[in-house]
Design a protein around this motif. Structure first.
Motif, PDB file in Angstrom:
ATOM      1  N   LYS A  74       0.990  -1.636  -0.153  1.00 31.89           N
ATOM      2  CA  LYS A  74       0.156  -0.182   0.483  1.00 31.89           C
ATOM      3  C   LYS A  74       0.654   1.050   0.041  1.00 31.89           C
ATOM      4  O   LYS A  74       1.426   1.360   0.325  1.00 31.89           O
ATOM      5  N   PRO A  75       0.747   2.176  -0.621  1.00 25.95           N
ATOM      6  CA  PRO A  75       2.041   3.061  -1.324  1.00 25.95           C
ATOM      7  C   PRO A  75       1.831   4.066  -0.097  1.00 25.95           C
ATOM      8  O   PRO A  75       0.279   4.470   0.717  1.00 25.95           O
ATOM      9  N   PRO A  76       2.272   5.033   0.503  1.00 25.23           N
ATOM     10  CA  PRO A  76       3.602   5.626  -0.359  1.00 25.23           C
ATOM     11  C   PRO A  76       4.574   4.253  -0.014  1.00 25.23           C
ATOM     12  O   PRO A  76       5.075   3.727   1.685  1.00 25.23           O
ATOM     13  N   THR A  77       5.619   4.099  -0.370  1.00 23.58           N
ATOM     14  CA  THR A  77       6.598   3.303  -0.159  1.00 23.58           C
ATOM     15  C   THR A  77       7.599   4.423   0.751  1.00 23.58           C
ATOM     16  O   THR A  77       8.699   5.163  -0.752  1.00 23.58           O
ATOM     17  N   VAL A  78       8.107   3.872   2.118  1.00 26.64           N
ATOM     18  CA  VAL A  78       8.779   4.522   2.730  1.00 26.64           C
ATOM     19  C   VAL A  78      10.600   4.117   2.684  1.00 26.64           C
ATOM     20  O   VAL A  78      11.018   2.698   2.796  1.00 26.64           O
ATOM     21  N   VAL A  79      11.259   4.775   2.129  1.00 26.86           N
ATOM     22  CA  VAL A  79      12.877   4.833   2.098  1.00 26.86           C
ATOM     23  C   VAL A  79      14.210   5.552   2.836  1.00 26.86           C
ATOM     24  O   VAL A  79      14.027   7.040   2.498  1.00 26.86           O
ATOM     25  N   MET A  80      14.539   5.760   4.055  1.00 26.97           N
ATOM     26  CA  MET A  80      15.365   5.903   4.768  1.00 26.97           C
ATOM     27  C   MET A  80      16.904   5.972   3.815  1.00 26.97           C
ATOM     28  O   MET A  80      17.384   4.975   3.365  1.00 26.97           O
ATOM     29  N   ILE A  81      17.331   7.015   3.480  1.00 22.76           N
ATOM     30  CA  ILE A  81      18.769   6.706   3.246  1.00 22.76           C
ATOM     31  C   ILE A  81      19.124   7.353   4.333  1.00 22.76           C
ATOM     32  O   ILE A  81      19.363   8.754   3.998  1.00 22.76           O
ATOM     33  N   VAL A  82      20.274   6.554   4.083  1.00 24.34           N
ATOM     34  CA  VAL A  82      21.350   7.076   5.532  1.00 24.34           C
ATOM     35  C   VAL A  82      22.925   6.616   5.009  1.00 24.34           C
ATOM     36  O   VAL A  82      23.340   6.028   4.207  1.00 24.34           O
ATOM     37  N   LEU A 115      11.126   9.630  -0.133  1.00 24.06           N
ATOM     38  CA  LEU A 115      12.339   8.798  -0.579  1.00 24.06           C
ATOM     39  C   LEU A 115      13.072  10.339   1.499  1.00 24.06           C
ATOM     40  O   LEU A 115      13.668  12.143   0.660  1.00 24.06           O
ATOM     41  N   ILE A 116      13.854   9.856   2.155  1.00 23.77           N
ATOM     42  CA  ILE A 116      14.252   9.982   3.518  1.00 23.77           C
ATOM     43  C   ILE A 116      15.609  10.913   3.313  1.00 23.77           C
ATOM     44  O   ILE A 116      16.799   9.942   3.262  1.00 23.77           O
ATOM     45  N   ASP A 117      16.537  11.794   2.569  1.00 27.19           N
ATOM     46  CA  ASP A 117      17.678  12.611   2.916  1.00 27.19           C
ATOM     47  C   ASP A 117      17.904  12.973   4.748  1.00 27.19           C
ATOM     48  O   ASP A 117      17.211  13.766   4.828  1.00 27.19           O
ATOM     49  N   THR A 118      18.847  11.929   5.510  1.00 29.28           N
ATOM     50  CA  THR A 118      18.763  11.818   6.558  1.00 29.28           C
ATOM     51  C   THR A 118      20.008  12.741   6.687  1.00 29.28           C
ATOM     52  O   THR A 118      21.040  12.551   6.298  1.00 29.28           O
ATOM     53  N   ALA A 119      20.289  13.389   8.284  1.00 22.81           N
ATOM     54  CA  ALA A 119      21.688  13.869   8.340  1.00 22.81           C
ATOM     55  C   ALA A 119      22.854  12.629   8.366  1.00 22.81           C
ATOM     56  O   ALA A 119      22.761  11.381   9.110  1.00 22.81           O
ATOM     57  N   GLY A 120      23.911  13.204   7.919  1.00 20.40           N
ATOM     58  CA  GLY A 120      25.292  12.488   8.306  1.00 20.40           C
ATOM     59  C   GLY A 120      26.436  12.933   9.433  1.00 20.40           C
ATOM     60  O   GLY A 120      25.311  14.384   9.893  1.00 20.40           O
ATOM     61  N   ARG A 121      26.878  12.199   9.414  1.00 18.88           N
ATOM     62  CA  ARG A 121      27.716  12.442  10.810  1.00 18.88           C
ATOM     63  C   ARG A 121      29.455  12.107   9.700  1.00 18.88           C
ATOM     64  O   ARG A 121      29.444  11.655   8.821  1.00 18.88           O
TER      65      ARG A 121
END
Length: 454
Positions: A101-109, A190-196
């Motif tokens: 069932k949309p949306p497809t959730v993608v975390m980009i880490v 498409l979730i653009d997450t914070a990096g370190r």
């Protein structure tokens, strides 16, 4: 993807070239070859445990009856290495998840500097080509200008970017973005997450809270392939803490030894889903383990070449050009158009590397092709009048001087292009009979020694 495995590819092909030359293989021949394969993989920065297991699997199969008693033992060993290399990188292509069932959730880490934000834009671009409707989400509230960067990328790929600025927590932004996606019919988030700069507890805690809040279908780790074994360590840590579902390798066009691509899947047990091969927004490709293995072993990658052609070349124009070529009506105008279509597919050196037998960089060393030379040819043709392009015979000495001055090239370069083009036209008129004659002259290469003028 030729550059990353250049050293490994070259060494493996040299090893197997020696095996091909032997009519019969002994166990000692196989052991010697496996020793060289082991060294080549270690030099390419492949994880030691991965190398040990890989070489042992190949050796066990290669000293079996089917190889030592084979009429083509060298080819059998190469076949085994190809199969095991494919298996090492994941066996078959692993596609991006698609929620029932949309949306497809993608975390980009990933770590800072790996290219997460750019990769998010590239992934949105790729999904749009597949007729998906992605939403980009700006959850990196710490890095200066990260939100702005994602917004610029969103504009370039014509994809909406969801942002609540840098004063709201990333977890809350992600939650609201999913609600926004449901309301407006987006099928991917498409979730653009914070990096370190380094892995730290605060980063992991935030990502864990986000994972718990949004229940992603994919957690894709973006890894800089140029960091070698560090990339493997990062992947291992993220997987242990977060449970990644796949990786995206960036900077695969960089001057690196390539070990990360061969180790990550083995170490984490998760597939490489995409590979980035440049800065442009269309420079992201699904990762095909079998095709990559073929390219490493110099067997080419014709399927990717065909897909690139289908995606970028105008089929109707290509067919029209083909008819003109055979009938002798092919003009410099047509030649310019075809060159532009080929350029869209990427650097010619990379395209040639996809052809069987040309994957080894050494094989391409004597092929005098570079994009600057193609640019000069383009400039020469553009400096001609439409009439001159259609009828090159009109181009006398004074016109040649004008074309050279207008294109910033020399008269000699103009002459060379015109002579080579005339030679090509002449050759194509003779093509039907030439093909038959070429079959009889086994030792002759190419079409009567013809070379394109670049």
């Amino acid at each position: 993807m030729a550059t990353i495995f250049e050293g490994l590819s070259s060494k493996l092909q040299e090893t197997f070239q020696r095996l091909r030359g032997k009519g019969k293989l002994t166990e000692d021949d196989v052991k010697e070859a496996m020793r060289e394969v082991r060294l080549a993989l270690l030099e390419a920065d492949v994880n030691f445990k991965v190398v040990k297991e890989f070489v042992e699997k190949v050796r066990e199969r290669a000293v079996g009856h089917e190889v030592l008693q084979s009429l083509t033992p060298g080819q059998q060993v190469i076949k085994i290495v190809n199969e095991e290399l494919t298996e090492l990188m994941g066996g078959s292509q692993s596609r991006i998840a698609q929620a029932a069932k949309p949306p497809t959730v993608v975390m980009i880490v990933g770590l800072q500097g790996a290219g997460k934000t750019t990769t998010a834009g590239k992934l949105a671009n790729l999904l749009k080509k597949q007729h998906r409707y992605p939403l980009l989400v700006a959850c990196d509230i710490y890095r200066p200008a990260a939100i702005k960067q994602l917004q610029v990328l969103g504009e370039q790929v014509k994809t909406q970017v969801f942002s609540l600025g840098d004063q709201v927590s990333p977890v809350e932004i992600a939650k609201q973005a999913i609600e926004h996606a449901k309301l407006h019919g987006f099928d991917y988030v498409l979730i653009d997450t914070a990096g370190r700069l380094h892995i730290d507890e605060a980063l992991m805690d935030e990502l864990k809270r986000m994972k718990e809040a949004v229940e992603p279908d994919e957690i894709l780790l973006v890894v800089d392939a140029m960091t070698g074994q560090d990339a493997v360590n990062v992947a291992e840590h993220f997987h242990r803490e977060l449970g990644i579902t796949g990786t995206i390798l960036t900077k695969l066009d960089g001057d690196t030894r390539g070990g990360a691509a061969l180790s990550i899947r083995s170490v984490t047990g998760t597939p490489i889903k995409f590979a980035a091969l440049g800065e442009k927004l269309d420079a992201l490709e699904p990762f095909h383990p079998d095709r990559m293995a073929s390219r490493i072993l110099g067997m080419g990658d014709v399927l990717t070449l065909i897909e690139k052609a289908q995606a970028t070349v105008d089929q109707a124009k290509a067919e029209e050009a083909s008819k003109k070529l055979v009938s002798g009506e092919f003009t410099l105008e047509d030649f310019l158009e075809q060159m532009q279509q080929i350029k869209k597919m990427g650097p010619l050196q990379d395209l040639l590397a996809m052809l069987p037998g040309l994957g080894n960089h050494k094989a391409l060393k004597n092929v005098n092709i570079d994009d600057k030379q193609i640019g000069r040819i383009e400039a020469i043709i553009r400096s001609m009048t439409p009439e001159e392009r259609r009828q090159p015979k009109l181009i006398n000495a004074s016109r040649r001087r004008r074309i050279a001055a207008g294109s910033g090239t020399s008269v000699q370069e103009v002459n060379r292009l015109l002579n080579q083009f005339a030679e090509m036209q002449k050759m194509m008129k003779q093509l039907p009979g030439l093909a038959k004659r070429m079959g009889k002259k086994k030792g002759k290469k190419g079409f009567g020694g013809f070379r394109f003028p670049f």
